[in-house]
Design a protein around this motif. Structure first.
Motif, PDB file in Angstrom:
ATOM      1  N   GLU A  33       8.123  30.989 -58.091  1.00 51.23           N
ATOM      2  CA  GLU A  33       8.691  29.700 -57.703  1.00 51.23           C
ATOM      3  C   GLU A  33       7.921  29.039 -56.568  1.00 51.23           C
ATOM      4  O   GLU A  33       7.641  27.847 -56.620  1.00 51.23           O
ATOM      5  CB  GLU A  33      10.188  29.822 -57.385  1.00 51.23           C
ATOM      6  CG  GLU A  33      10.573  30.577 -56.138  1.00 51.23           C
ATOM      7  CD  GLU A  33      10.327  32.073 -56.219  1.00 51.23           C
ATOM      8  OE1 GLU A  33      10.171  32.583 -57.336  1.00 51.23           O
ATOM      9  OE2 GLU A  33      10.280  32.722 -55.173  1.00 51.23           O
ATOM     10  N   THR A  34       7.511  29.836 -55.563  1.00 53.06           N
ATOM     11  CA  THR A  34       6.782  29.207 -54.458  1.00 53.06           C
ATOM     12  C   THR A  34       5.368  28.827 -54.885  1.00 53.06           C
ATOM     13  O   THR A  34       4.836  27.804 -54.450  1.00 53.06           O
ATOM     14  CB  THR A  34       6.749  30.109 -53.218  1.00 53.06           C
ATOM     15  OG1 THR A  34       6.649  31.461 -53.628  1.00 53.06           O
ATOM     16  CG2 THR A  34       7.992  29.941 -52.386  1.00 53.06           C
TER      17      THR A  34
ATOM     18  N   TYR B 152       5.539  25.649 -57.006  1.00 50.98           N
ATOM     19  CA  TYR B 152       5.783  24.523 -56.099  1.00 50.98           C
ATOM     20  C   TYR B 152       4.492  24.113 -55.403  1.00 50.98           C
ATOM     21  O   TYR B 152       4.129  22.938 -55.365  1.00 50.98           O
ATOM     22  CB  TYR B 152       6.853  24.930 -55.088  1.00 50.98           C
ATOM     23  CG  TYR B 152       7.127  23.910 -54.017  1.00 50.98           C
ATOM     24  CD1 TYR B 152       7.888  22.791 -54.287  1.00 50.98           C
ATOM     25  CD2 TYR B 152       6.626  24.078 -52.731  1.00 50.98           C
ATOM     26  CE1 TYR B 152       8.151  21.850 -53.302  1.00 50.98           C
ATOM     27  CE2 TYR B 152       6.876  23.151 -51.740  1.00 50.98           C
ATOM     28  CZ  TYR B 152       7.638  22.033 -52.023  1.00 50.98           C
ATOM     29  OH  TYR B 152       7.887  21.105 -51.048  1.00 50.98           O
TER      30      TYR B 152
ATOM     31  N   SER C   4       5.627  26.019 -49.096  1.00 49.49           N
ATOM     32  CA  SER C   4       7.088  26.018 -49.120  1.00 49.49           C
ATOM     33  C   SER C   4       7.684  26.222 -47.737  1.00 49.49           C
ATOM     34  O   SER C   4       8.888  26.173 -47.566  1.00 49.49           O
ATOM     35  CB  SER C   4       7.582  27.099 -50.071  1.00 49.49           C
ATOM     36  OG  SER C   4       6.947  28.316 -49.760  1.00 49.49           O
ATOM     37  N   GLU C   5       6.842  26.457 -46.737  1.00 48.50           N
ATOM     38  CA  GLU C   5       7.354  26.640 -45.370  1.00 48.50           C
ATOM     39  C   GLU C   5       7.736  25.307 -44.736  1.00 48.50           C
ATOM     40  O   GLU C   5       8.451  25.281 -43.747  1.00 48.50           O
ATOM     41  CB  GLU C   5       6.289  27.290 -44.483  1.00 48.50           C
ATOM     42  CG  GLU C   5       5.647  28.516 -45.070  1.00 48.50           C
ATOM     43  CD  GLU C   5       6.493  29.756 -44.858  1.00 48.50           C
ATOM     44  OE1 GLU C   5       6.698  30.094 -43.690  1.00 48.50           O
ATOM     45  OE2 GLU C   5       6.941  30.344 -45.854  1.00 48.50           O
ATOM     46  N   GLU C   6       7.229  24.203 -45.269  1.00 50.60           N
ATOM     47  CA  GLU C   6       7.501  22.916 -44.641  1.00 50.60           C
ATOM     48  C   GLU C   6       8.968  22.541 -44.822  1.00 50.60           C
ATOM     49  O   GLU C   6       9.645  23.083 -45.684  1.00 50.60           O
ATOM     50  CB  GLU C   6       6.598  21.840 -45.248  1.00 50.60           C
ATOM     51  CG  GLU C   6       5.148  22.004 -44.850  1.00 50.60           C
ATOM     52  CD  GLU C   6       4.257  20.978 -45.533  1.00 50.60           C
ATOM     53  OE1 GLU C   6       4.462  19.791 -45.315  1.00 50.60           O
ATOM     54  OE2 GLU C   6       3.356  21.389 -46.288  1.00 50.60           O
ATOM     55  N   ASN C   7       9.412  21.586 -44.006  1.00 49.70           N
ATOM     56  CA  ASN C   7      10.846  21.294 -43.995  1.00 49.70           C
ATOM     57  C   ASN C   7      11.327  20.323 -45.060  1.00 49.70           C
ATOM     58  O   ASN C   7      12.507  20.118 -45.218  1.00 49.70           O
ATOM     59  CB  ASN C   7      11.251  20.770 -42.617  1.00 49.70           C
ATOM     60  CG  ASN C   7      11.737  21.908 -41.754  1.00 49.70           C
ATOM     61  OD1 ASN C   7      12.273  22.888 -42.264  1.00 49.70           O
ATOM     62  ND2 ASN C   7      11.535  21.799 -40.467  1.00 49.70           N
ATOM     63  N   LEU C   8      10.385  19.726 -45.790  1.00 48.32           N
ATOM     64  CA  LEU C   8      10.794  18.773 -46.818  1.00 48.32           C
ATOM     65  C   LEU C   8      10.572  19.382 -48.191  1.00 48.32           C
ATOM     66  O   LEU C   8       9.734  20.258 -48.357  1.00 48.32           O
ATOM     67  CB  LEU C   8       9.941  17.506 -46.716  1.00 48.32           C
ATOM     68  CG  LEU C   8      10.256  16.547 -45.589  1.00 48.32           C
ATOM     69  CD1 LEU C   8       9.187  15.480 -45.512  1.00 48.32           C
ATOM     70  CD2 LEU C   8      11.612  15.905 -45.816  1.00 48.32           C
ATOM     71  N   VAL C   9      11.322  18.901 -49.155  1.00 52.40           N
ATOM     72  CA  VAL C   9      11.092  19.332 -50.530  1.00 52.40           C
ATOM     73  C   VAL C   9      10.283  18.242 -51.223  1.00 52.40           C
ATOM     74  O   VAL C   9      10.802  17.186 -51.567  1.00 52.40           O
ATOM     75  CB  VAL C   9      12.414  19.580 -51.256  1.00 52.40           C
ATOM     76  CG1 VAL C   9      12.144  20.084 -52.657  1.00 52.40           C
ATOM     77  CG2 VAL C   9      13.243  20.588 -50.492  1.00 52.40           C
TER      78      VAL C   9
ATOM     79  N   ARG D  46      11.621  25.769 -62.216  1.00 50.88           N
ATOM     80  CA  ARG D  46      11.500  26.552 -60.988  1.00 50.88           C
ATOM     81  C   ARG D  46      11.901  25.747 -59.762  1.00 50.88           C
ATOM     82  O   ARG D  46      12.325  26.283 -58.763  1.00 50.88           O
ATOM     83  CB  ARG D  46      10.058  27.017 -60.808  1.00 50.88           C
ATOM     84  CG  ARG D  46       9.631  27.985 -61.875  1.00 50.88           C
ATOM     85  CD  ARG D  46       9.895  29.381 -61.411  1.00 50.88           C
ATOM     86  NE  ARG D  46       9.371  30.326 -62.358  1.00 50.88           N
ATOM     87  CZ  ARG D  46       9.878  31.523 -62.556  1.00 50.88           C
ATOM     88  NH1 ARG D  46      10.928  31.912 -61.896  1.00 50.88           N
ATOM     89  NH2 ARG D  46       9.348  32.339 -63.419  1.00 50.88           N
TER      90      ARG D  46
ATOM     91  N   GLU E 105      16.298  30.174 -56.205  1.00 45.71           N
ATOM     92  CA  GLU E 105      14.874  29.851 -56.157  1.00 45.71           C
ATOM     93  C   GLU E 105      14.569  28.760 -55.141  1.00 45.71           C
ATOM     94  O   GLU E 105      15.406  28.369 -54.358  1.00 45.71           O
ATOM     95  CB  GLU E 105      14.393  29.440 -57.550  1.00 45.71           C
ATOM     96  CG  GLU E 105      14.469  30.600 -58.520  1.00 45.71           C
ATOM     97  CD  GLU E 105      13.291  30.658 -59.464  1.00 45.71           C
ATOM     98  OE1 GLU E 105      12.209  30.138 -59.142  1.00 45.71           O
ATOM     99  OE2 GLU E 105      13.454  31.241 -60.535  1.00 45.71           O
ATOM    100  N   PHE E 106      13.334  28.293 -55.220  1.00 51.28           N
ATOM    101  CA  PHE E 106      12.817  27.344 -54.255  1.00 51.28           C
ATOM    102  C   PHE E 106      13.725  26.135 -54.065  1.00 51.28           C
ATOM    103  O   PHE E 106      14.223  25.610 -55.037  1.00 51.28           O
ATOM    104  CB  PHE E 106      11.437  26.870 -54.711  1.00 51.28           C
ATOM    105  CG  PHE E 106      10.797  26.032 -53.696  1.00 51.28           C
ATOM    106  CD1 PHE E 106      10.153  26.612 -52.625  1.00 51.28           C
ATOM    107  CD2 PHE E 106      10.909  24.656 -53.748  1.00 51.28           C
ATOM    108  CE1 PHE E 106       9.611  25.824 -51.635  1.00 51.28           C
ATOM    109  CE2 PHE E 106      10.366  23.883 -52.749  1.00 51.28           C
ATOM    110  CZ  PHE E 106       9.725  24.470 -51.701  1.00 51.28           C
TER     111      PHE E 106
END
Lengths: 430, 528
Positions: A103-104, A107, A115-120, A154, B131-132
């Motif tokens: 999943e990461t 992304y 994926s560590e950043e605060n926004l999706v 995902r 998940e993500f």
């Protein structure tokens, strides 16, 4: 009289300067549309575009490599049709991000962001459908961003952009007749019955007659009108593959992936900006080689036909095709049970194929070591790959999202600048 | 003489005009059957005194009371997310007890389906997915979701519920509420503080002054995570090794010094969960109000602050007091709202007026939520949807009989749910869920093969034909009771009889078409 001439002179110079400064800040687009072929689960780079025949049986397994029509480039022996087209595409053999979780990694590969950043963040398809979609003058009859045939799952493709930029997901199976695109093509109801049903629908709409002015209902009626326009209009014809000659359908392969590639070509012809084909079945932890024997020929037929067909129709110059999974697979084969010849997730080094839309063909970018375990030359990060696609589409990879999505939110993290680093300038046409 | 005549005429003319104006004002509209009734059968409640006095001040007329048919459908959807069965509708309509509405509310609030339906809302705002970008992972999701569901089933007092979420330590599998600190995209003190602020205060962290942001983050600066030997187990604990006292700031700006051996989260929870804390109960009662009315007294409910004042402040104060006095009993808040006239108004505004909705002068129509809509369609047709998790570690299979509202994991989803606006559960914002109808949704309802197959193979149609022995009136009546929770009106029966006779479509297909048309009907798709 003389003054006037001088004035004209200055004015011309001024205009020329303006023009220059404009063309510097704006990138001229080479590509108009993108086809993303997503090998869901992560294909082995060793068994596709980065074969290592001399690494020994524990790495190479039973497969050999074959020469392509470009001297020096070899790919897996099962990709016979793609081997004849190597001058049309380029292979990145130094893709890397180091993440081994589906999943990461998915992304990261499709947004360019960690994926560590605060926004999706939104996936590239949603970003393109923002900058090339309805907000910026797209007038196509089809939605600008279409996914064949199921969603990525995902993560949410539209990220913080919200629902409006979600892709249109077709559902159904193009290898069946009819290709029952959800909500557009309905099988098994006669025209007369359809008309009777529609009439019935309106005649029992009590609230629609009593209180049509309730805001929600007004909106509902608008949507329904538009829906009927689409159902009875041109769109349903685009998905009707029975109008294609039998030999073309056979060339692409009579399977879901092959026919999805054919649909993708038809969508590109209609001006759709971004098409994603989600191609499942590459997460081969066990019995990897048996599965590859079945999958690779299907993949080879579909992709090679798509490249050839687009090229013959003169669309390849303006259409980018990129083929990737979220990562590669471990070069060292796990022969022991329960894997019985399997490969695990591997994000440290893998391969990506790019083609058309301003990308040169016949090139190899970067290299992996003799076992395919590490990048030894010109690492390519997800942001570099996505940035290059944005660049070719005329979207500045350093640009920001419109303010309404937040202040100073850039579409990609900063990209390194320099020779053979960052954007894939070395494989872009002048 | 002439002058007087003219004057008389003038008077007469005026009188006539005034008569019309007045009668228009007084008799502007009659009740619309079968959706409305003339007179209230329930007493005016405290809530109504606040709402209606505002409406009076603003010269907005409240709507008529809703009819029993409308009420039973509405209350079933708003409490348990299920439609009433035809027999339940008939019994309710025929019940002569003046307290019948109150009784049915009490009955529904005690059902386990009430907890199931509302656990969906909580899973949204607590961002439960494997998940993500949340990455709770399937086992963590299971433990966390079951804990929430059981808390709702037991009607755990809200103060206790929040304290457990904020102050628990231990394994993500064995101490489920610790997952609150894992259901975040980032794990920095500031991103934890931001989630706490949003969830329990309804305040956007980024709108607080910088020094308060920093000071508030300190409460969560000692939270640590470590792995265990069990696969995917994670221990959430507070690391108190540091010897120094910690200074932190509450959201209202007051500073506090925390001794080194004290868990800073406890200090924060002690400040938060107090009857006199204006933020704590305001947030939750306003959320419940907005969940029921689709619009908060402060709206949006998760952006509270001086820039966004409540529209009826007295009403909010009253609800806050009720929560505290009932010992943080959330069901009590639901109960007093459902028993109010404000809630039981018709969905048809008394007159066209833009301010109607803002001041709760009618029950607002909204498209039914994705999960509930799919549940009620499946329930009627006897169909189901199966789901499989994305993560094969191990695969989670959801059987088709399970209600969609019980999909605890936001990562387990399907095309229908995605299309109809189920939230991705990335941020915990209320706005993530969309109940607005779109052209694509309508196309699905009109023309989807999936839905068509469900209707075609429906066990309901077969039973219906068998049990009514083909009696068309009974068929139509049953379909209307089942789908719209009311009897068909005479003209509707006529239209459908014509459909049976005019077209050459066989009976079972006619029934398919009627069901299809009613599923596409506003009265079916909207809470009303």
């Amino acid at each position: 009289m003389r003054y006037r001439k001088i004035l004209w002179f200055f004015l011309t110079i001024f205009l020329l300067c303006c023009k220059n400064s404009f063309s510097q800040s704006e990138i001229k687009p080479k590509a108009k549309s993108v086809i993303q072929i997503w090998l869901w689960g992560g294909p082995s780079h060793l068994d596709t575009f980065d074969p290592k025949p001399f690494a020994g049986y524990d790495y190479a397994g039973p497969f050999k490599s074959i020469a392509t029509n470009v001297p020096g480039i070899e790919i897996n022996e099962l990709l016979v049709n793609l081997a004849k087209l190597a001058d049309k595409y380029s292979i990145i053999r130094s893709m890397t991000h180091g993440i081994n979780a589906h999943e990461t990694a998915s992304y990261l590969m499709q947004t360019g962001h960690s994926s560590e950043e605060n926004l999706v963040y939104p996936a590239i398809g949603a970003v393109v459908s923002l900058f090339k979609g309805y907000d910026y003058g797209y007038k196509g009859i089809l939605p600008p961003y279409i996914v064949l045939t199921t969603s990525q799952g995902r993560f949410s493709e539209c990220g913080f952009l919200g629902e409006k930029y979600k892709p249109f997901i077709t559902g159904g199976d193009p290898n069946r007749t009819p290709f029952a695109v959800e909500g557009i093509v309905l099988e098994g109801i006669t025209e007369t019955r359809k008309n009777a049903r529609r009439h019935l629908l309106y005649s029992i709409d009590v609230l629609g007659k009593l209180v049509p002015w309730i805001k929600e209902f007004e909106w509902f009626d608008l949507c329904r009108e538009k829906a009927y326009e689409i159902i009875s209009g041109e769109i349903s014809k685009v998905f009707d593959l029975t109008t294609e000659p039998e030999e073309v359908r056979n060339m692409y392969g009579r399977n879901t992936f092959g026919q999805s590639c054919l649909v993708a070509r038809r969508l590109i012809e209609k001006g759709v900006v971004y098409v994603t084909i989600n191609y499942k079945g590459w997460d081969t932890h066990s019995n990897h080689f048996q599965q590859m024997r079945q999958k690779l020929p299907e993949f080879d037929m579909g992709l090679s036909s798509l490249i050839k067909d687009l090229s013959e129709r003169g669309l390849l110059d303006t259409t980018i095709i990129w083929v990737s999974g979220e990562f590669g697979r471990t070069p060292k084969i796990q022969w022991e049970p329960p894997w019985n010849g399997g490969r695990n997730h591997y994000g440290k080094c893998f391969s990506v194929l790019v083609c058309g839309g301003g990308f040169k063909g016949g090139c190899i970018v970067g290299a992996s070591d003799e076992k395919g375990e590490n990048v030894v030359e010109r690492p390519v990060y997800p942001r570099d790959l996505l940035g290059s696609i944005y660049y070719l589409l005329g979207i500045d990879p350093e640009s920001k999202f419109p303010e309404k999505f937040g202040k100073n939110v850039t579409i990609l993290p900063p990209i390194d600048k320099g020779n053979k680093i960052g954007l894939l300038k070395e494989i872009m046409n002048e | 003489m002439r002058k007087r005549k003219v004057f008389n005429q003038f008077l007469l003319k005026n009188l006539i005009i005034w008569f019309f104006v007045l009668s228009y004002k007084l008799y502007a509209r009659e009740i619309i059957k079968p959706y409305e009734i003339e007179n209230w059968t329930i007493p005016e409640s405290e809530i109504d005194r606040y709402v209606f006095s505002y409406l009076k001040k603003l010269n907005i007329k409240p709507s008529f009371p809703c009819s029993d048919e409308v009420f039973i459908r509405r209350i079933y959807l708003d409490t348990i997310g299920i439609l009433p069965q035809p027999q339940e509708v008939i019994d309710f309509i025929n019940d002569k007890n003046p307290d019948k509405r109150k009784k049915i509310i009490d009955k529904l609030l005690e059902k386990k389906e009430f907890a199931e339906y509302w656990s969906m809302k909580w899973a949204d705002i607590l961002r439960i997915k494997s998940e993500f970008p949340i990455n709770l992972w399937p086992n963590g999701v299971q433990a966390y979701y079951m804990w929430i569901l059981n808390s709702l089933k037991d009607n755990k007092p809200y103060d206790k519920f929040v304290r457990e979420l904020l102050t628990s330590s231990g394994s993500n599998f064995r101490v489920p509420p610790v997952n609150f600190y894992r259901a975040l995209q980032g794990r920095t003190p500031s991103s934890i503080a931001s989630a706490v602020c949003l969830t329990f205060l309804g305040i956007r962290f980024e709108k607080l002054p910088k020094q308060i942001q920093d000071g508030m983050s300190n409460f969560f600066s000692k939270i640590s995570y470590k792995k265990s030997l069990e696969w995917k187990e994670e221990i959430v604990y507070v690391n108190l090794e540091n010897e120094e006292a910690l200074e932190a700031t509450f959201p209202d700006g007051t500073k506090v010094k925390i001794q080194p051996n004290r868990d800073p989260r406890e200090v924060f929870a002690d400040w938060l969960i107090r009857p006199e804390n204006p933020y704590f109960s305001k947030n939750i009662v306003n959320r419940i109000w907005s969940w029921i009315f689709g619009r908060g007294i402060i709206h949006p409910p998760d952006d509270i602050g001086p820039h966004n004042p409540p529209i009826i402040p007295e009403l909010l104060n009253y609800l806050e007091k009720e929560l505290v006095n009932s010992n943080y009993n959330l069901k009590h808040i639901y109960r007093i709202i459902f028993n109010s006239r404000t809630y039981q108004q018709s969905f048809i505004p008394y007159e066209k007026n833009l301010e109607n909705e803002r001041y709760f002068a009618s029950y607002p129509v909204r498209r039914i939520e994705a999960e509930v809509l799919l549940d009620i369609i499946n329930n009627i047709l006897g169909s189901g949807n199966e789901y499989v998790s994305q993560i094969p570690e191990p695969f989670t299979f959801i059987p088709s009989e399970q209600r969609n509202v019980l999909l605890g994991d936001g990562s387990i989803t399907g095309p229908f749910l995605e299309l109809f606006g189920r939230p991705p559960r990335d941020t915990g914002y209320e706005s993530e869920r969309s109940n607005k109808i779109t052209e694509e949704q309508i196309r699905y309802l009109l023309n989807s093969s999936e839905l068509h197959r469900k209707i075609q193979s429906s066990s309901y149609i077969k039973t219906l034909i068998r049990e009514t022995r083909g009696d068309k009136r009974k068929i139509v009546e049953n379909i209307y009771l089942k789908l719209l929770s009311r009897y068909p009106m005479e003209f509707e029966v006529e239209i459908l009889f014509n459909y049976f006779s005019d077209t050459n479509i066989p009976l079972n297909q006619c029934i398919e078409d009627i069901i299809w048309a009613l599923i596409n009907n506003k009265e079916f798709l909207y809470k009303h």
